[in-house]
Design an enzyme around this catalytic site. Structure first.
Site, PDB file in Angstrom:
ATOM      1  N   HIS A 238       0.834  -1.200   0.000  1.00  0.00           N
ATOM      2  CA  HIS A 238       0.000   0.000   0.000  1.00  0.00           C
ATOM      3  C   HIS A 238       0.870   1.253   0.000  1.00  0.00           C
ATOM      4  O   HIS A 238       0.417   2.318  -0.413  1.00  0.00           O
ATOM      5  CB  HIS A 238      -0.905   0.032   1.236  1.00  0.00           C
ATOM      6  CG  HIS A 238      -1.945  -1.037   1.256  1.00  0.00           C
ATOM      7  ND1 HIS A 238      -1.679  -2.315   1.686  1.00  0.00           N
ATOM      8  CD2 HIS A 238      -3.255  -1.025   0.895  1.00  0.00           C
ATOM      9  CE1 HIS A 238      -2.781  -3.046   1.598  1.00  0.00           C
ATOM     10  NE2 HIS A 238      -3.752  -2.292   1.122  1.00  0.00           N
ATOM     11  N   ASP A 310      -5.102  -6.649  -7.327  1.00  0.00           N
ATOM     12  CA  ASP A 310      -5.273  -5.947  -6.064  1.00  0.00           C
ATOM     13  C   ASP A 310      -5.572  -4.485  -6.401  1.00  0.00           C
ATOM     14  O   ASP A 310      -5.521  -4.071  -7.566  1.00  0.00           O
ATOM     15  CB  ASP A 310      -4.006  -6.097  -5.215  1.00  0.00           C
ATOM     16  CG  ASP A 310      -4.270  -5.950  -3.721  1.00  0.00           C
ATOM     17  OD1 ASP A 310      -5.353  -5.444  -3.352  1.00  0.00           O
ATOM     18  OD2 ASP A 310      -3.399  -6.320  -2.923  1.00  0.00           O
TER      19      ASP A 310
END
Length: 585
Positions: A238, A310
């Site tokens: 992230h 993702d």
């Protein structure tokens, strides 16, 4: 409870849940709109595909996160994503309750029914530890994957998947981004941790297989992730682009077997990792790598299902390639669905990039048709055409029902691991009218409430302002301990335990009071305070969410106060405790 009895009980509960959902009256529009976009009485992906424009096709290849208005329902930008961008699937924001989640999914399906072809949406969620992961209230919290790994019983893994699926379908969800098939071989992994079943490839493979089969049987798309493995990283994707440098033999022996097991179990979707796996492609992350997605996953592993990325707004991708370039690269690499988790403008960019690439010839139409066909086949297989809408009333009845809560607590106790108990510090006597202090750094008040349900005497709590207590805070905790007869100190780490927490445990133990430490996140905390006399691991709290898992708090409280712990370490604690270690009273 014997395994056969558990299985019978769960089967009864799930049958009841299904009956509640199907028997409850659906909104009036459900019957009028059912089946639009497909011939009556059938679901024919080829026929639908033949009617689609290029814009409608590429829209089906983008999964967009929804955005909410002040009332908690999807907003106008979400409507535009569905009706103007022709989005084929959504991942919802976080509706607060099952009733709201059901109304939410009905609303986005109504918007989808209003498009030219009226194709239903696939509604998805991130439900790794039950639907509580996204729907915070009124649902059933379940153990994290590492807790299920500690419990060691595939029946628990199947039950967790079945409960999650029953609640998800009642709220209108078709698709879950679970199980996590990563083998957590790196104790300092900052993003996977307790989301993994453990460090042993065989254990992860067995439980991944069990959950994929259970989700499929219960009518929810399972999505093993993050291919080809995120378990040995030291950076959070992230926040940056991680890479792993192990050799191909390690990849084959350690990290790929759970994905092979998932494919053998019939996984209909697999999620990619934003990780550079140097043994396969030294330059591109798996999400963007033809060598990984087409060469390894489709070629070597023979996978024929849907590949979803993702979230493409994660820094590992967005900061290095940007939305438009990365979207096209991912599809060229072999992805079928792009997960667009940013603002509305990123959804526009993702769809626009694909449409431009088709029109320019960069993406062959045959390649696009291949992905769209997979999306449509998934919608047919999981009943999206036949049953678009759900009953909010039924969602409230199914989610979080008493039978699910009891089963969850049983799993939680089976997961809770007694790692050390020198001198018989534990169990605390639940009948004694003694004073218990619960001290910690996160979720302490919630843990204290769980302790209060089993302790006969008064329970107080103290929590530091941060996860790294100051000297002054530690002194205050010690002062509070002087007024207690026993202390439960909860530590939490997502990578390395802050020194202040280790000092807190040592200072409380130095009071001479009976002290037990409880690791609520990663189980490795005892490395930083190895002399503590009693230590329990509950695997309750994930690195990114730090969400309250009252099931695991209740289970830990039950074990601390005398219920027999069932867990065995699903990871090794270097130099202290081996994989599989676990004590009993």
């Amino acid at each position: 409870m014997p395994p056969n009895s558990r299985h019978r009980m769960l089967a009864t509960v799930l049958t009841t849940a299904a009956g509640l959902t199907l028997a409850s009256p659906l909104p009036a529009h459900a019957h009028a709109d059912a089946g639009r976009g497909a011939p009556a009485g059938s679901c024919d992906p080829a026929a639908v595909l033949g009617r689609m424009t290029d814009a409608e096709k590429v829209g089906q290849m983008v999964m967009a996160i929804t955005h909410d208005g002040p009332d908690g329902m999807p907003d106008e930008q979400t409507r535009r994503s569905i009706q103007e961008l022709n989005i084929g699937s959504v991942i919802t924001s976080e509706p607060r309750t099952p009733e709201l989640a059901a109304r939410y999914s009905n609303q986005v399906q109504r918007w989808a029914a209003g498009t030219r072809l009226g194709l239903p949406l696939l509604v998805s969620g991130d439900f790794e530890f039950g639907t509580t992961h996204n729907v915070r209230e009124g649902t059933t919290p379940l153990p994290n994957a590492m807790g299920l790994g500690a419990a060691r019983d595939p029946e628990h893994a199947r039950a967790a998947a079945a409960i999650t699926a029953a609640e998800a379908r009642a709220m209108g969800f078709h698709w879950n981004y679970a199980p996590v098939a990563d083998v957590n071989t790196n104790p300092r992994n900052p993003i996977i941790g307790v989301r993994s079943f453990g460090e042993d490839t065989g254990l992860v493979s067995r439980l991944t297989r069990a959950q994929v089969r259970a989700y499929r049987a219960a009518g929810v798309v399972a999505t093993p992730k993050h291919f080809p493995g995120h378990g040995d990283t030291e950076h959070d994707s992230h926040l940056g682009l991680p890479s792993v440098a192990y050799d191909r033999a390690t990849l084959d022996r350690v990290h790929l077997p759970p994905f092979r097991a998932a494919i053998d179990a019939g996984a209909d979707a697999i999620m990619t990792a934003h990780v550079v796996v140097k043994a396969v492609d030294p330059t591109l992350p798996a999400t963007l790598s033809p060598k990984v997605l087409t060469g390894l996953l489709r070629g070597e592993l023979g996978y024929r299902g849907l590949i979803v990325t993702d979230g493409m707004d994660m820094d590992a991708i967005d900061e290095n390639w940007g939305t438009r370039e990365a979207t096209v690269m991912a599809v060229k690499a072999g992805a079928d669905v792009i997960m667009s988790t940013g603002e509305y403008a990123t959804h526009v960019d993702a769809v626009g990039a694909l449409l431009d690439a088709v029109r320019s010839g960069e993406l062959p139409r045959a390649r696009v048709d291949e992905s769209v066909r997979r999306v449509l086949e998934l919608k047919c297989k999981y009943g999206a055409f036949e049953r678009r809408y759900v009953s909010p009333r039924a969602a409230e009845k199914v989610a979080g029902n008493a039978a699910f809560q009891r089963r969850a607590l049983e799993m939680g106790v089976a997961a809770t691991t007694l790692v050390r108990n020198d001198g018989g510090v534990l169990p605390f006597d639940r009948r004694a009218r003694e004073r218990t202090l619960v001290a910690g750094v996160v979720q302490t008040e919630q843990l204290a409430r769980a302790v209060d349900t089993v302790a006969a005497g008064p329970v107080t709590s103290w929590q530091a302002a941060t996860t790294d207590p100051t000297d002054a805070e530690i002194a205050e905790a010690v002062r509070r301990a002087r007024d207690a007869d026993r202390v439960l100190v909860a530590t939490y780490s997502s990578k390395t335990l802050p020194e202040g927490q280790a000092e807190l445990v040592r200072a409380l133990q130095a009071t001479g009071k009976p002290v037990a430490a409880l690791a609520t996140g990663l189980p490795y905390d005892i490395e930083s305070y190895p002399d503590v006399r009693a230590y329990v691991a509950s695997y309750a709290t994930t690195a990114r969410t730090q969400r309250v898992d009252m099931t695991m708090h209740r289970a830990a409280a039950e074990v601390v106060f005398g219920r027999q712990p069932g867990g065995r370490l699903p990871v090794s604690i270097a130099g202290l405790y081996p994989y599989g270690h676990g004590l009993r009273y």
